[in-house]
Design an enzyme around this catalytic site. Structure first.
Site, PDB file in Angstrom:
ATOM      1  CB  CYS A  99      -1.152  -0.061   1.103  1.00 53.54           C
ATOM      2  SG  CYS A  99      -2.043   1.310   1.315  1.00 53.54           S
ATOM      3  CG  HIS A 152      -4.435  -3.435   1.177  1.00 58.80           C
ATOM      4  ND1 HIS A 152      -3.946  -2.858   2.505  1.00 58.80           N
ATOM      5  CD2 HIS A 152      -5.158  -2.521   0.538  1.00 58.80           C
ATOM      6  CE1 HIS A 152      -3.977  -1.300   2.248  1.00 58.80           C
ATOM      7  NE2 HIS A 152      -4.705  -1.340   1.249  1.00 58.80           N
ATOM      8  CD  GLU A 192      -2.716  -5.640   4.487  1.00 53.83           C
ATOM      9  OE1 GLU A 192      -2.821  -4.599   4.444  1.00 53.83           O
ATOM     10  OE2 GLU A 192      -1.916  -5.947   3.621  1.00 53.83           O
TER      11      GLU A 192
END
Length: 516
Positions: A404, A495, A497
């Site tokens: 990001c 993203h 994660e």
């Protein structure tokens, strides 16, 4: 009901204490009802005494042990969506440098004890006990047998068992519990006494620490195998009243038990006390190692208080829950968050750049026509730390993963610029769902058809040295790029994660930390 659920389920699913108990119960039941009958059957067929202190007997039991442990560990690994070798025995490190370092330490330990016995008159060698073909077959069989012992005992006590408790309760409680079980498994040995159990317990703690130091079981496997090979085959000392069959030397042990260990052998000798303490010196410590690709030398910190690979980051509190499932799979990695306190990259082994507010205007390398496009909650303190961390990490060749905002600040740090506002890229459903289509370079290691990408800024002019690996399929916004001619520096706009398809990307990064 909620209280009952809390007892069994945590934020990562089934609590790690229960996972450990299930693993231990599965091992116990499999040994009692599957392994022991199978060993009894096979040794009877081969006319081998099952309880003899001999290489053939140990090889048979060790082979069954290994198969059983791999099956049970494989089941829990599948449940946790991990590789079977991810609990301390990475296959790419098999019999590598850590293993041979442990072998040297193990031989040094047993050599010290043997020398002490000889010098004090506790042991007397009359000659070589082997004759003819036994001179070649016996050492080979004992070597195989001790490798089985080293791998199986380390993996059962300090593999999944240690790591599951480590994640649930912390390193030292996990160490004490697994070591108590390790020492307790020796209580059935005839003539057992306090000094023998005490030494075994101390060695168990030491081997747990070696896992924390190295992030691997291979040092412990090497030490364990070499030590046992030395005491059973070379010295030929008793163990639980039994004399090793096919030992190298024709030796007698006539000294007092505090010197020779008596019926229990070397582990009960008082010479093991200084030998165990001295073994700590063989554990990897502060050292200088060259990066294999850049040739840059750097210091790597390991000591008894901070022995894991250290990962530097600055992470918002609200993002921790997203990264935790990935970190919990790697308890050997110490995450050091600069938001919570002072973190020096001089003692780091990798850098993770995570999401956050826009980069403050004073750090951008471009003209800002409309300052209102930049978030009002920019954090210059964080910016300053991350720019410095990037500079030092690049100078030392450390692995870097940017996510990001991470791709943006890494690009700016190396001389690139940003698109300060991009339309159509900041919808809520784009952040948590893999719906944005990508075009990607077919040579990229990590390729995704669709990703979860939601932002209002992006990379514009690419800094020198970067190679773009993926773009948004609808407007060519850069979503993934890698630094050329560098060990590991991957940056993504999306993203990973927050998704379930990106495990391999994180595993690649974490592997680079351990390799560095």
């Amino acid at each position: 009901m909620r209280g009952v659920k809390w007892l069994f389920v945590g934020r990562d699913g089934l609590r790690y204490g229960w996972r450990f108990l299930i693993f231990a119960a599965a091992i116990f039941l499999a040994v009692q009802f599957l392994e022991q009958p199978a060993i009894a059957f096979l040794t009877a067929k081969l006319h081998i005494a099952p309880n003899a202190l001999s290489a053939p007997s140990i090889i048979i039991s060790g082979a069954f042990d290994l198969i059983l442990i791999l099956i049970v560990t494989g089941v829990v690994a599948r449940f946790e969506r991990r590789r079977i070798d991810s609990y301390g025995l990475p296959i790419n490190q098999a019999f590598g440098g850590l293993f041979w370092n442990g072998v040297i330490a193990g031989f040094a330990t047993i050599a010290f004890v043997g020398a002490g016995m000889l010098i004090t008159g506790g042991m007397s060698i009359q000659g070589i006990a082997l004759r003819g073909s036994d001179l070649t077959t016996s050492p080979f069989l004992w070597l195989v047998a001790m490798l089985f012992v080293g791998v199986t005992e380390e993996y059962v006590f300090r593999g999944y068992a240690l790591q599951s408790l480590w994640r649930g309760a912390g390193f030292w409680p996990a160490t004490l519990i697994t070591t108590a079980l390790f020492a307790g498994a020796h209580l059935s040995k005839p003539h057992e006494n306090a000094i023998d159990i005490g030494i075994i317990f101390a060695l168990g703690v030491l081997l747990c620490v070696s896992v924390r130091v190295t992030g691997s079981l291979w040092w412990a496997v090497g030490w364990h195998a070499a030590f046992d090979f030395g005491q059973f085959f070379i010295i030929g000392t008793r163990n639980g009243g039994q004399v090793p069959q096919g030992r190298l030397f024709d030796a007698t042990f006539v000294g007092p038990a505090w010197i020779t260990g008596g019926e229990l052998g070397t582990e009960a000798s008082y010479f093991m006390i200084p030998a165990t303490i001295a073994t700590c010196l063989f554990l990897p410590s502060r050292r200088r190692t060259p990066n294999r690709k850049t040739g840059v030398w750097h210091k790597r910190l390991y000591n008894t208080h901070c022995m894991m690979p250290n990962l530097a980051t600055w992470m918002r509190a609200k993002d921790e829950k997203w990264f935790q499932p990935f970190f919990v799979k790697h308890p050997d990695i110490q995450v050091c968050d600069a938001r919570k306190g002072d973190v020096s990259t001089d003692q780091m082994d990798g850098l993770l750049l995570t999401g956050g507010s826009d980069i403050a205007p004073e750090f951008l390398r471009q003209e800002i026509v409309d300052p209102t496009l930049i978030d009002k909650d920019a954090d210059p303190v964080r910016d300053r730390w991350e720019f410095e961390a990037i500079s030092k990490s690049l100078a030392r060749g450390l692995p870097i993963l940017g996510i990001c905002r991470g791709i943006q600040i890494l690009n700016v740090a190396l001389g690139g610029t940003l698109k300060l506002d991009i339309p159509g890229h900041k919808h809520a459903d784009q952040k948590d769902h893999d719906i944005q289509p990508l075009r990607y370079d077919t040579t990229a290691n990590h390729r995704f058809e669709k990703v979860n990408s939601s932002h209002h800024q992006a990379v514009d002019r690419i800094a020198d040295g970067f190679e773009v690996e993926a773009w948004c399929a609808t407007d060519d916004i850069i979503e993934q790029m890698r630094l050329r001619n560098y060990p590991f520096a991957l940056a993504v706009q999306y993203h990973p994660e927050r998704g379930t398809i990106y495990d391999a990307l994180f595993e690649d990064f974490f592997a680079s930390l351990n390799d560095h």
